[in-house]
Design a protein around this motif. Structure first.
Motif, PDB file in Angstrom:
ATOM      1  N   ASP A  35       0.825  -1.204   0.000  1.00 36.10           N
ATOM      2  CA  ASP A  35       0.000   0.000   0.000  1.00 36.10           C
ATOM      3  C   ASP A  35       0.863   1.261   0.000  1.00 36.10           C
ATOM      4  O   ASP A  35       0.633   2.189  -0.780  1.00 36.10           O
ATOM      5  CB  ASP A  35      -0.936  -0.018   1.208  1.00 36.10           C
ATOM      6  N   ALA A  36       1.864   1.294   0.869  1.00 38.70           N
ATOM      7  CA  ALA A  36       2.720   2.483   0.984  1.00 38.70           C
ATOM      8  C   ALA A  36       3.498   2.736  -0.307  1.00 38.70           C
ATOM      9  O   ALA A  36       3.528   3.876  -0.802  1.00 38.70           O
ATOM     10  CB  ALA A  36       3.685   2.321   2.155  1.00 38.70           C
ATOM     11  N   LEU A  37       4.107   1.708  -0.849  1.00 38.27           N
ATOM     12  CA  LEU A  37       4.916   1.890  -2.056  1.00 38.27           C
ATOM     13  C   LEU A  37       4.056   2.249  -3.264  1.00 38.27           C
ATOM     14  O   LEU A  37       4.480   3.027  -4.132  1.00 38.27           O
ATOM     15  CB  LEU A  37       5.756   0.642  -2.335  1.00 38.27           C
ATOM     16  N   GLY A  38       2.847   1.722  -3.323  1.00 38.88           N
ATOM     17  CA  GLY A  38       1.927   2.105  -4.393  1.00 38.88           C
ATOM     18  C   GLY A  38       1.606   3.590  -4.349  1.00 38.88           C
ATOM     19  O   GLY A  38       1.502   4.258  -5.382  1.00 38.88           O
ATOM     20  N   LYS A  39       1.457   4.109  -3.139  1.00 39.32           N
ATOM     21  CA  LYS A  39       1.189   5.539  -2.974  1.00 39.32           C
ATOM     22  C   LYS A  39       2.446   6.374  -3.233  1.00 39.32           C
ATOM     23  O   LYS A  39       2.380   7.413  -3.885  1.00 39.32           O
ATOM     24  CB  LYS A  39       0.649   5.812  -1.575  1.00 39.32           C
ATOM     25  N   VAL A  40       3.578   5.917  -2.719  1.00 38.82           N
ATOM     26  CA  VAL A  40       4.829   6.661  -2.900  1.00 38.82           C
ATOM     27  C   VAL A  40       5.180   6.774  -4.385  1.00 38.82           C
ATOM     28  O   VAL A  40       5.582   7.848  -4.860  1.00 38.82           O
ATOM     29  CB  VAL A  40       5.988   5.999  -2.117  1.00 38.82           C
ATOM     30  N   PHE A  41       5.022   5.690  -5.127  1.00 37.15           N
ATOM     31  CA  PHE A  41       5.374   5.697  -6.545  1.00 37.15           C
ATOM     32  C   PHE A  41       4.197   6.089  -7.440  1.00 37.15           C
ATOM     33  O   PHE A  41       4.290   5.984  -8.666  1.00 37.15           O
ATOM     34  CB  PHE A  41       5.955   4.342  -6.959  1.00 37.15           C
ATOM     35  N   LYS A  42       3.099   6.522  -6.829  1.00 35.57           N
ATOM     36  CA  LYS A  42       1.918   7.034  -7.540  1.00 35.57           C
ATOM     37  C   LYS A  42       1.393   6.038  -8.574  1.00 35.57           C
ATOM     38  O   LYS A  42       1.088   6.397  -9.710  1.00 35.57           O
ATOM     39  CB  LYS A  42       2.222   8.391  -8.183  1.00 35.57           C
ATOM     40  N   GLN A  59      -1.498  14.882  -2.342  1.00 30.08           N
ATOM     41  CA  GLN A  59      -1.197  14.459  -0.974  1.00 30.08           C
ATOM     42  C   GLN A  59      -1.039  12.951  -0.813  1.00 30.08           C
ATOM     43  O   GLN A  59      -0.598  12.484   0.232  1.00 30.08           O
ATOM     44  CB  GLN A  59      -2.299  14.940  -0.017  1.00 30.08           C
ATOM     45  N   VAL A  60      -1.382  12.183  -1.832  1.00 29.86           N
ATOM     46  CA  VAL A  60      -1.333  10.718  -1.737  1.00 29.86           C
ATOM     47  C   VAL A  60       0.093  10.232  -1.490  1.00 29.86           C
ATOM     48  O   VAL A  60       0.317   9.339  -0.657  1.00 29.86           O
ATOM     49  CB  VAL A  60      -1.940  10.074  -3.000  1.00 29.86           C
ATOM     50  N   GLN A  61       1.061  10.821  -2.142  1.00 31.52           N
ATOM     51  CA  GLN A  61       2.451  10.404  -1.956  1.00 31.52           C
ATOM     52  C   GLN A  61       2.908  10.662  -0.518  1.00 31.52           C
ATOM     53  O   GLN A  61       3.592   9.831   0.083  1.00 31.52           O
ATOM     54  CB  GLN A  61       3.366  11.121  -2.943  1.00 31.52           C
ATOM     55  N   SER A  62       2.516  11.787   0.062  1.00 35.96           N
ATOM     56  CA  SER A  62       2.875  12.091   1.456  1.00 35.96           C
ATOM     57  C   SER A  62       2.272  11.077   2.416  1.00 35.96           C
ATOM     58  O   SER A  62       2.919  10.651   3.379  1.00 35.96           O
ATOM     59  CB  SER A  62       2.391  13.496   1.831  1.00 35.96           C
ATOM     60  N   ILE A  63       1.054  10.671   2.141  1.00 42.17           N
ATOM     61  CA  ILE A  63       0.397   9.660   2.974  1.00 42.17           C
ATOM     62  C   ILE A  63       1.154   8.336   2.862  1.00 42.17           C
ATOM     63  O   ILE A  63       1.365   7.638   3.858  1.00 42.17           O
ATOM     64  CB  ILE A  63      -1.078   9.504   2.552  1.00 42.17           C
ATOM     65  N   GLY A  64       1.585   8.006   1.654  1.00 49.27           N
ATOM     66  CA  GLY A  64       2.364   6.786   1.444  1.00 49.27           C
ATOM     67  C   GLY A  64       3.692   6.824   2.178  1.00 49.27           C
ATOM     68  O   GLY A  64       4.127   5.825   2.750  1.00 49.27           O
ATOM     69  N   ILE A  65       4.345   7.979   2.191  1.00 44.19           N
ATOM     70  CA  ILE A  65       5.620   8.117   2.902  1.00 44.19           C
ATOM     71  C   ILE A  65       5.407   7.945   4.399  1.00 44.19           C
ATOM     72  O   ILE A  65       6.188   7.262   5.069  1.00 44.19           O
ATOM     73  CB  ILE A  65       6.279   9.474   2.574  1.00 44.19           C
ATOM     74  N   ALA A  66       4.330   8.532   4.933  1.00 45.04           N
ATOM     75  CA  ALA A  66       4.025   8.375   6.358  1.00 45.04           C
ATOM     76  C   ALA A  66       3.788   6.906   6.706  1.00 45.04           C
ATOM     77  O   ALA A  66       4.284   6.398   7.722  1.00 45.04           O
ATOM     78  CB  ALA A  66       2.810   9.211   6.737  1.00 45.04           C
ATOM     79  N   LEU A  67       3.058   6.201   5.852  1.00 46.55           N
ATOM     80  CA  LEU A  67       2.811   4.778   6.090  1.00 46.55           C
ATOM     81  C   LEU A  67       4.094   3.970   5.954  1.00 46.55           C
ATOM     82  O   LEU A  67       4.339   3.057   6.758  1.00 46.55           O
ATOM     83  CB  LEU A  67       1.752   4.246   5.122  1.00 46.55           C
ATOM     84  N   LEU A  68       4.927   4.304   4.991  1.00 46.04           N
ATOM     85  CA  LEU A  68       6.191   3.587   4.804  1.00 46.04           C
ATOM     86  C   LEU A  68       7.096   3.749   6.027  1.00 46.04           C
ATOM     87  O   LEU A  68       7.650   2.765   6.534  1.00 46.04           O
ATOM     88  CB  LEU A  68       6.897   4.089   3.547  1.00 46.04           C
ATOM     89  N   ILE A  69       7.222   4.957   6.528  1.00 49.33           N
ATOM     90  CA  ILE A  69       8.036   5.203   7.723  1.00 49.33           C
ATOM     91  C   ILE A  69       7.466   4.463   8.926  1.00 49.33           C
ATOM     92  O   ILE A  69       8.206   3.818   9.680  1.00 49.33           O
ATOM     93  CB  ILE A  69       8.153   6.715   7.995  1.00 49.33           C
TER      94      ILE A  69
END
Length: 134
Positions: A35-42, A59-69
């Motif tokens: 889920d996180a990487l899908g958001k980070v890489f759009k 904002q989707v990429q930022s949400i993905g980064i927060a989940l990845l961290i």
């Protein structure tokens, strides 16, 4: 000199509990990373799903980064409890969004329980801190 006897059943049941926790945690981590990487890489499916829920596309990429961290923090044994707390916050936001748009919220709720169950089963100190039986 004292002799100490270890009950082999207790030792193996403890390792089985920890193994079950590691398996549950690993499955959760795999999904969270997906889920996180899908958001980070759009990735298009992640972007479409997130924007359909009302998230601004920028904002989707930022949400993905927060989940990845949060997921990385959850994987590290010394910081796993903090990671579980952060993931719980993320999933709380997911539940709020699902309620707002009228979608079923059970997946995020069950997933939150699984994140904590996996950690509880694999972390003996957490089981000592929160005993379900004495």
């Amino acid at each position: 000199m004292e002799a100490t006897f270890v009950n082999p059943d207790t030792k193996s049941s403890g390792s089985k509990v920890a193994l079950a926790g590691k398996i549950i945690s690993a499955l959760c981590v795999l999904f969270l990373l997906f889920d996180a990487l899908g958001k980070v890489f759009k990735e298009s499916h992640h972007m479409e799903g997130s924007t359909a829920l009302g998230w601004p596309a920028d904002q989707v990429q930022s949400i993905g980064i927060a989940l990845l961290i949060s997921t990385i923090i959850y994987v590290i044994p010394r910081t796993a409890i903090l990671g579980a707390i952060l993931i719980t916050g993320y999933l709380g936001g997911a539940i709020a969004i699902m309620v707002r748009v009228g979608q079923p919220l059970y997946f995020a709720a069950i997933f939150g329980v699984l994140v904590w169950a996996g950690l509880y089963l694999r972390d003996e100190k957490l089981r000592e801190l929160i005993p379900f039986k004495k």
